[in-house]
Design an enzyme around this catalytic site. Structure first.
Site, PDB file in Angstrom:
ATOM      1  N   ARG A  69      64.769  38.406  22.881  1.00 20.89           N
ATOM      2  CA  ARG A  69      64.297  39.689  22.355  1.00 20.89           C
ATOM      3  C   ARG A  69      64.185  39.591  20.833  1.00 20.89           C
ATOM      4  NH1 ARG A  69      67.806  42.839  22.283  1.00 20.89           N
ATOM      5  NH2 ARG A  69      69.536  41.884  23.388  1.00 20.89           N
ATOM      6  N   TYR A 197      58.255  36.627  26.485  1.00 20.84           N
ATOM      7  CA  TYR A 197      59.666  36.556  26.891  1.00 20.84           C
ATOM      8  C   TYR A 197      60.071  37.844  27.636  1.00 20.84           C
ATOM      9  CZ  TYR A 197      64.643  37.058  26.907  1.00 20.84           C
ATOM     10  OH  TYR A 197      65.923  37.293  27.347  1.00 20.84           O
ATOM     11  N   LYS A 206      64.181  46.722  29.339  1.00 25.04           N
ATOM     12  CA  LYS A 206      64.783  47.266  28.113  1.00 25.04           C
ATOM     13  C   LYS A 206      63.934  48.403  27.525  1.00 25.04           C
ATOM     14  CE  LYS A 206      67.996  44.247  28.304  1.00 25.04           C
ATOM     15  NZ  LYS A 206      69.368  44.657  28.632  1.00 25.04           N
ATOM     16  N   HIS A 226      73.390  50.726  28.972  1.00 24.06           N
ATOM     17  CA  HIS A 226      73.366  49.261  29.131  1.00 24.06           C
ATOM     18  C   HIS A 226      74.651  48.845  29.855  1.00 24.06           C
ATOM     19  CE1 HIS A 226      72.870  45.128  26.904  1.00 24.06           C
ATOM     20  NE2 HIS A 226      72.315  45.115  28.094  1.00 24.06           N
ATOM     21  N   SER A 248      74.485  42.158  25.235  1.00 24.95           N
ATOM     22  CA  SER A 248      73.756  41.110  25.961  1.00 24.95           C
ATOM     23  C   SER A 248      74.540  39.793  25.965  1.00 24.95           C
ATOM     24  CB  SER A 248      72.423  40.862  25.271  1.00 24.95           C
ATOM     25  OG  SER A 248      71.756  42.084  25.093  1.00 24.95           O
ATOM     26  N   CYS A 250      77.267  38.846  27.389  1.00 24.73           N
ATOM     27  CA  CYS A 250      78.730  38.908  27.262  1.00 24.73           C
ATOM     28  C   CYS A 250      79.392  38.970  28.638  1.00 24.73           C
ATOM     29  CB  CYS A 250      79.158  40.115  26.429  1.00 24.73           C
ATOM     30  SG  CYS A 250      78.849  39.899  24.681  1.00 24.73           S
ATOM     31  N   ASP A 277      73.050  45.308  34.734  1.00 22.31           N
ATOM     32  CA  ASP A 277      72.562  45.458  33.357  1.00 22.31           C
ATOM     33  C   ASP A 277      72.317  46.904  32.921  1.00 22.31           C
ATOM     34  OD1 ASP A 277      71.751  44.169  30.916  1.00 22.31           O
ATOM     35  OD2 ASP A 277      69.671  44.595  31.409  1.00 22.31           O
ATOM     36  N   ARG A 376      66.779  31.840  31.607  1.00 15.19           N
ATOM     37  CA  ARG A 376      67.054  32.931  32.549  1.00 15.19           C
ATOM     38  C   ARG A 376      66.667  32.607  33.977  1.00 15.19           C
ATOM     39  NH1 ARG A 376      69.099  37.950  30.250  1.00 15.19           N
ATOM     40  NH2 ARG A 376      69.159  37.553  28.028  1.00 15.19           N
ATOM     41  N   ARG A 407      82.728  41.222  22.489  1.00 14.21           N
ATOM     42  CA  ARG A 407      83.181  39.840  22.350  1.00 14.21           C
ATOM     43  C   ARG A 407      83.871  39.779  20.994  1.00 14.21           C
ATOM     44  NH1 ARG A 407      81.017  34.651  24.089  1.00 14.21           N
ATOM     45  NH2 ARG A 407      79.616  35.681  25.556  1.00 14.21           N
ATOM     46  N   TYR A 501      86.552  35.752  34.028  1.00 11.31           N
ATOM     47  CA  TYR A 501      85.856  35.629  35.314  1.00 11.31           C
ATOM     48  C   TYR A 501      86.589  36.411  36.415  1.00 11.31           C
ATOM     49  CZ  TYR A 501      83.212  32.214  32.692  1.00 11.31           C
ATOM     50  OH  TYR A 501      82.437  31.618  31.735  1.00 11.31           O
TER      51      TYR A 501
HETATM   52  C1  OXD Z   1      69.626  41.553  27.411  1.00  4.38           C
HETATM   53  C2  OXD Z   1      69.258  41.316  28.805  1.00  4.38           C
HETATM   54  O1  OXD Z   1      69.069  40.903  26.510  1.00  4.38           O
HETATM   55  O2  OXD Z   1      69.867  41.949  29.677  1.00  4.38           O
HETATM   56  O3  OXD Z   1      70.494  42.418  27.177  1.00  4.38           O
HETATM   57  O4  OXD Z   1      68.337  40.525  29.083  1.00  4.38           O
HETATM   58 MN    MN Z   2      71.107  43.487  28.922  1.00  6.28          MN
END
Ligand code: OXD
Ligand code: MN
Length: 596
Positions: A69, A197, A206, A226, A248, A250, A277, A376, A407, A501
């Site tokens: 992005r 992308y 998004k 989000h 994103s 994380c 997401d 991805r 994070r 995890y």
């Molecule tokens: C992001 C995604 O960039 O979910 O947050 O792809």
């Molecule tokens: Mn995202």
């Protein structure tokens, strides 16, 4: 395809501007999808992978300058500049349309324009919102078919309501200098040029489901966030739902699909994924907040995904999936990425299209990665072994808890609970996190990212905070409890202390117990922190002492943190809700009282 004049006018307007050789309406049928896939294979836009090992899977590489992005090229084009707020780039809508129209003029000559009718949310459900994306990329069409509900039925639904989000996308010449991702919230319009992308061009994601939808939610009394959504089924069969916001890359996908440790599975606990997401949240039955995942697939980060870290995600990618910018193994006609396993192919093609071996180094002698760190997979949600039975729910799942997480190598403890909804909104507003490869720019820099929405809020963030406070007031005693987590505390050598995890289940368990008032906690300056004995450590090589190091609330750190929050809040001027100012004053007072 439709008699709806608004849709026809929209398509005709951009057909006239972009001048494609052909216009193809996407109907959501298998036959059309198969024909488009064959066409994209023929032109080399995608490569068909080994049909035995990865049935129905495709491989694609984006341009090497177009892999994430682009936040510095993303604009909120509201009539009044102040309504975009201090955290968004802004362009005057008239100026933006003129600039983008000039770039888009004749950009589809020699190309086909695809018209994609899609729904975010189950078609016909109370949550559903409809859109039409115009694009000159079959790759975008194939991804949208996985990520959203693409169907000609959407055209009829738009006919009934008359409203839809207009999405215009063209690769143009993939020029960085002319790359623009513009949202016009007041016009329900998205205009994205010169990128290929996913995060910039799958306009349902998004651009619509967060930027435009957050604005719609503000106007209509609901929230677009989000957030992942997961369900935890307890041994008695009762399932509690939790939504969690992380920036994103994380670990939202990993948390959404976690497999609990043996000490939980042996008792009958199960985790189900509703979304990884995005969550759309609104007040529903019994005055509670309900959430749906408006998407239909996962656009997950590949590197680091493996059979141990996230078996459910890996299994989700084994059929009908599109892989983008991972390593290509020509010998087996399969793919690989760093962290998949310890057996990289001896000879392969990297994400840039160059020959690659595990020993390939760059001019500085640094090992070259086979897959881009933000490579991805686009996988259908129904592939996921732990997809929730409520995934298709029309009314959503009731939320017991909302979790925020960043994070942070230091500062935030493993988990803490806010004192109440208003304080919880403050906890979300002060979130900060280290940047990742999901967005172009430096990685590992701590930045404020309120509610993980910094790049995605389609209006003034001060108003967004107030909206959160208003929603809490609407649901009052039925509001979900709000928590903060941090899986990423590091030791003196920079190693993660908490195993993360599947073991994050131990933290989710504490969160649920708090929601049931089944466990006590320590009141600290920042919120309620667990008594170390209350986090289940059975089966884990992790002592209560280790746990205490990541549950601490340090005076010096939080004094600096409060000063930093104060500076960040100054940005919002008089649109920062008074409630958040008061919360900051109260935090500072409590931090002063921490004894060292
Ligand atoms: C992001 C995604 O960039 O979910 O947050 O792809
Ligand atoms: Mn995202």
């Amino acid at each position: 395809m439709t008699q709806n004049q608004q849709i026809l006018d929209f398509v005709a307007k951009y057909q006239a501007l972009m001048n494609p050789d052909k216009v193809v309406w996407i109907d959501g049928s298998k036959a059309q999808k198969n024909a488009l896939t064959e066409e994209a294979i023929e032109t080399g836009e995608v490569l068909k992978l080994n049909n035995k090992l990865l049935p129905g899977c495709l491989y694609h590489r984006t341009a090497i300058n177009d892999v994430a992005r682009v936040e510095n090229r993303t604009f909120i084009c509201s009539q009044d500049k102040t309504n975009a707020g201090p955290t968004n780039n802004w362009m005057d809508p008239q100026e933006a349309y003129a600039k983008l129209d000039a770039i888009a003029k004749d950009c589809m000559v020699g190309r086909t324009m695809y018209v994609i009718p899609f729904s975010m949310g189950k078609i016909g459900s109370p949550f559903a919102k409809y859109g039409i994306e115009l694009t000159d990329s079959i790759y975008v069409v194939l991804n949208m078919i996985i990520m959203t509900r693409v169907s000609d039925k959407v055209l009829d639904k738009i006919g009934e309501s008359g409203t839809f989000v207009r999405g215009i996308h063209s690769k143009v010449k993939l020029e960085e200098a002319n790359r623009y991702i513009c949202q016009f919230p007041e016009d329900n319009t998205i205009y994205s040029l010169n990128s290929g992308y996913g995060g910039n061009v799958l306009l349902g994601k998004k651009c619509f489901a967060l930027r435009i939808a957050s604005y719609q939610g503000w106007k209509e009394g609901w929230m677009a966030e989000h957030m992942l959504i997961l369900g935890i089924q307890k041994p008695d069969g009762d399932t509690k739902y939790v939504a969690a916001a992380f920036p994103s890359a994380c670990g939202k996908t990993n948390l959404a699909m976690l497999i609990p440790p043996d000490c939980y599975t042996s008792k009958g606990y199960k985790v189900f994924t509703v979304g990884d997401d995005i969550a759309w949240i609104r007040k529903g039955r019994g005055g509670k907040l309900y959430a749906v995942n408006p998407e239909n697939g996962f656009f997950g980060v590949a590197p680091g995904t493996n059979i141990k870290s996230n078996p459910n995600a890996l299994i989700s990618t084994q059929k009908n999936t599109i892989f983008t910018n991972v390593l290509y193994n020509p010998k087996t006609n399969t793919v690989w990425w760093e962290g998949l396993d310890k057996n990289p192919p001896a000879e392969a093609i990297d994400w840039k299209g160059n020959p690659w071996t595990p020993n390939t180094v760059d001019a500085n002698g640094v090992k070259v990665k086979g897959a881009h760190p933000n490579s991805r997979f686009t996988a259908p949600a129904k592939n996921c072994p732990c997809i929730s039975p409520e995934f298709e729910s029309r009314t959503g799942v009731p939320l017991t808890a909302i979790i925020f997480g960043g994070r942070r190598a230091k500062a935030a403890p493993l988990v803490y609970e806010s004192f109440n909804w208003k304080h919880g909104v403050f906890v979300g507003a002060i979130m900060a996190s280290e940047t990742t490869a999901a967005a172009a720019g430096a990685v590992g820099v701590v930045r404020h990212d309120p509610m993980a929405m910094l790049p995605f809020c389609g209006y003034h963030m001060g108003d967004y905070f107030q909206h959160w406070l208003n929603i809490g007031a609407k649901v009052k005693k039925n509001a979900p409890r709000i928590f903060n987590v941090n899986w990423f505390r590091t030791d003196a050598n920079g190693n993660f202390i908490w195993p993360g995890y599947g073991d994050n289940m131990r933290v989710l368990d504490w969160i649920l117990k708090r929601c049931e008032n089944a466990v006590d906690a320590k009141e600290t300056a920042i919120g309620y922190v667990p008594n170390s004995a209350d986090i289940e450590l059975d089966g884990l090589d992790f002592s209560t002492k280790d746990l205490e190091t990541i549950l601490d609330v340090d005076k010096t750190t939080w004094t600096a943190e409060s000063e930093d929050i104060e500076k960040f809040f100054e940005k919002f001027g008089d649109r920062l809700p008074a409630e958040l100012k008061n919360q900051l004053t109260a935090l500072k007072r409590r931090v002063k009282k921490i004894s060292n």
